[in-house]
Design a protein around this motif. Structure first.
Motif, PDB file in Angstrom:
ATOM      1  N   MET A  49      -4.556 -34.726 -15.942  1.00 14.50           N
ATOM      2  CA  MET A  49      -5.370 -35.738 -16.455  1.00 14.50           C
ATOM      3  C   MET A  49      -6.741 -35.920 -15.676  1.00 14.50           C
ATOM      4  SD  MET A  49      -4.571 -39.882 -15.980  1.00 14.50           S
ATOM      5  CE  MET A  49      -6.053 -41.384 -17.063  1.00 14.50           C
ATOM      6  N   THR A  50      -7.929 -35.803 -16.823  1.00 11.91           N
ATOM      7  CA  THR A  50      -9.023 -34.967 -16.047  1.00 11.91           C
ATOM      8  C   THR A  50      -9.645 -36.934 -15.014  1.00 11.91           C
ATOM      9  OG1 THR A  50      -9.538 -33.306 -18.100  1.00 11.91           O
ATOM     10  CG2 THR A  50     -11.153 -34.662 -16.319  1.00 11.91           C
ATOM     11  N   LYS A  51     -10.619 -36.826 -14.509  1.00 13.24           N
ATOM     12  CA  LYS A  51     -11.040 -38.056 -13.444  1.00 13.24           C
ATOM     13  C   LYS A  51     -11.899 -37.944 -14.182  1.00 13.24           C
ATOM     14  CE  LYS A  51     -12.729 -39.408  -9.208  1.00 13.24           C
ATOM     15  NZ  LYS A  51     -14.166 -38.667  -8.544  1.00 13.24           N
ATOM     16  N   LYS A  52     -12.444 -38.618 -14.639  1.00 11.04           N
ATOM     17  CA  LYS A  52     -13.561 -39.279 -14.944  1.00 11.04           C
ATOM     18  C   LYS A  52     -14.854 -39.318 -14.329  1.00 11.04           C
ATOM     19  CE  LYS A  52     -12.617 -42.806 -18.188  1.00 11.04           C
ATOM     20  NZ  LYS A  52     -12.308 -44.869 -18.621  1.00 11.04           N
ATOM     21  N   LYS A  53     -15.920 -38.945 -15.270  1.00 11.54           N
ATOM     22  CA  LYS A  53     -17.005 -38.033 -13.783  1.00 11.54           C
ATOM     23  C   LYS A  53     -18.309 -39.300 -13.737  1.00 11.54           C
ATOM     24  CE  LYS A  53     -15.923 -33.336 -14.419  1.00 11.54           C
ATOM     25  NZ  LYS A  53     -17.131 -32.068 -14.014  1.00 11.54           N
ATOM     26  N   TYR A  54     -17.886 -40.072 -14.227  1.00  8.75           N
ATOM     27  CA  TYR A  54     -18.457 -41.862 -13.885  1.00  8.75           C
ATOM     28  C   TYR A  54     -18.525 -42.746 -13.753  1.00  8.75           C
ATOM     29  CZ  TYR A  54     -16.785 -43.131 -18.801  1.00  8.75           C
ATOM     30  OH  TYR A  54     -16.082 -43.174 -19.599  1.00  8.75           O
ATOM     31  N   THR A  55     -18.740 -43.757 -13.852  1.00 10.52           N
ATOM     32  CA  THR A  55     -18.379 -45.394 -13.158  1.00 10.52           C
ATOM     33  C   THR A  55     -19.239 -46.598 -14.085  1.00 10.52           C
ATOM     34  OG1 THR A  55     -17.768 -44.671 -10.993  1.00 10.52           O
ATOM     35  CG2 THR A  55     -17.934 -47.260 -11.493  1.00 10.52           C
ATOM     36  N   LEU A  56     -18.742 -47.255 -14.552  1.00 13.43           N
ATOM     37  CA  LEU A  56     -19.282 -48.250 -16.276  1.00 13.43           C
ATOM     38  C   LEU A  56     -18.477 -49.841 -14.840  1.00 13.43           C
ATOM     39  CD1 LEU A  56     -20.561 -48.888 -18.537  1.00 13.43           C
ATOM     40  CD2 LEU A  56     -17.757 -48.792 -19.012  1.00 13.43           C
ATOM     41  N   GLN A  57     -19.797 -50.195 -14.837  1.00 10.44           N
ATOM     42  CA  GLN A  57     -20.104 -51.222 -14.238  1.00 10.44           C
ATOM     43  C   GLN A  57     -20.592 -52.436 -15.344  1.00 10.44           C
ATOM     44  OE1 GLN A  57     -18.931 -54.093 -12.312  1.00 10.44           O
ATOM     45  NE2 GLN A  57     -19.239 -52.940 -10.672  1.00 10.44           N
ATOM     46  N   ASN A  58     -18.823 -53.178 -15.229  1.00 14.17           N
ATOM     47  CA  ASN A  58     -19.084 -54.839 -16.338  1.00 14.17           C
ATOM     48  C   ASN A  58     -19.454 -55.465 -15.607  1.00 14.17           C
ATOM     49  OD1 ASN A  58     -16.802 -54.546 -16.531  1.00 14.17           O
ATOM     50  ND2 ASN A  58     -16.416 -53.296 -18.565  1.00 14.17           N
TER      51      ASN A  58
END
Length: 122
Positions: free
Chosen positions: A1-10
């Motif tokens: 599984m590829t680690k996401k290269k962004y962090t969504l902050q909601n």
């Protein structure tokens, strides 16, 4: 599984205040543990002010709506919507909104905002 290269902050951390100011910290110590920088969306009501302080971080402010007053080393600066400012660390400053309209703005601090680094005067 590829680690996401962004962090969504909601789900920002809402900082408890007793002066009517709303602080929603999207990135920083309470949300991500990041001590390098913090990013917050704030609303300062009409008539709001803070004590003078000498923070140990650089602070960048961008005004979205309304106006905000800064007293920086004795000089009064007023920012309006669409304007921005950088205040260098170890600079004595007071923030306020003496105007009739609430002020909405974004603040970025490097290193991250921490109450231990603000150095507010009594």
């Amino acid at each position: 599984m590829t680690k996401k290269k962004y962090t969504l902050q909601n789900n920002p951390f809402v900082v408890p205040t007793n002066d009517g100011k709303v602080i929603k910290e999207h990135f920083g110590i309470p949300t991500t543990g990041n001590t390098d920088m913090s990013l917050a969306y704030m609303t300062a009501p009409s008539g709001w002010s803070e004590p003078f302080q000498t923070p140990e971080f650089d602070e960048y402010t961008f005004i979205i709506k309304g106006q905000k007053q800064f007293i920086i080393d004795g000089e009064t600066v007023i920012l309006k919507a669409g304007e921005s400012i950088k205040i260098e660390k170890n600079t004595r400053v007071q923030y306020s909104n003496p105007f009739s309209e609430a002020c909405e703005y974004i603040s970025i601090c490097t290193p991250a905002f921490s109450i231990d680094l603000v150095n507010r005067e009594d």
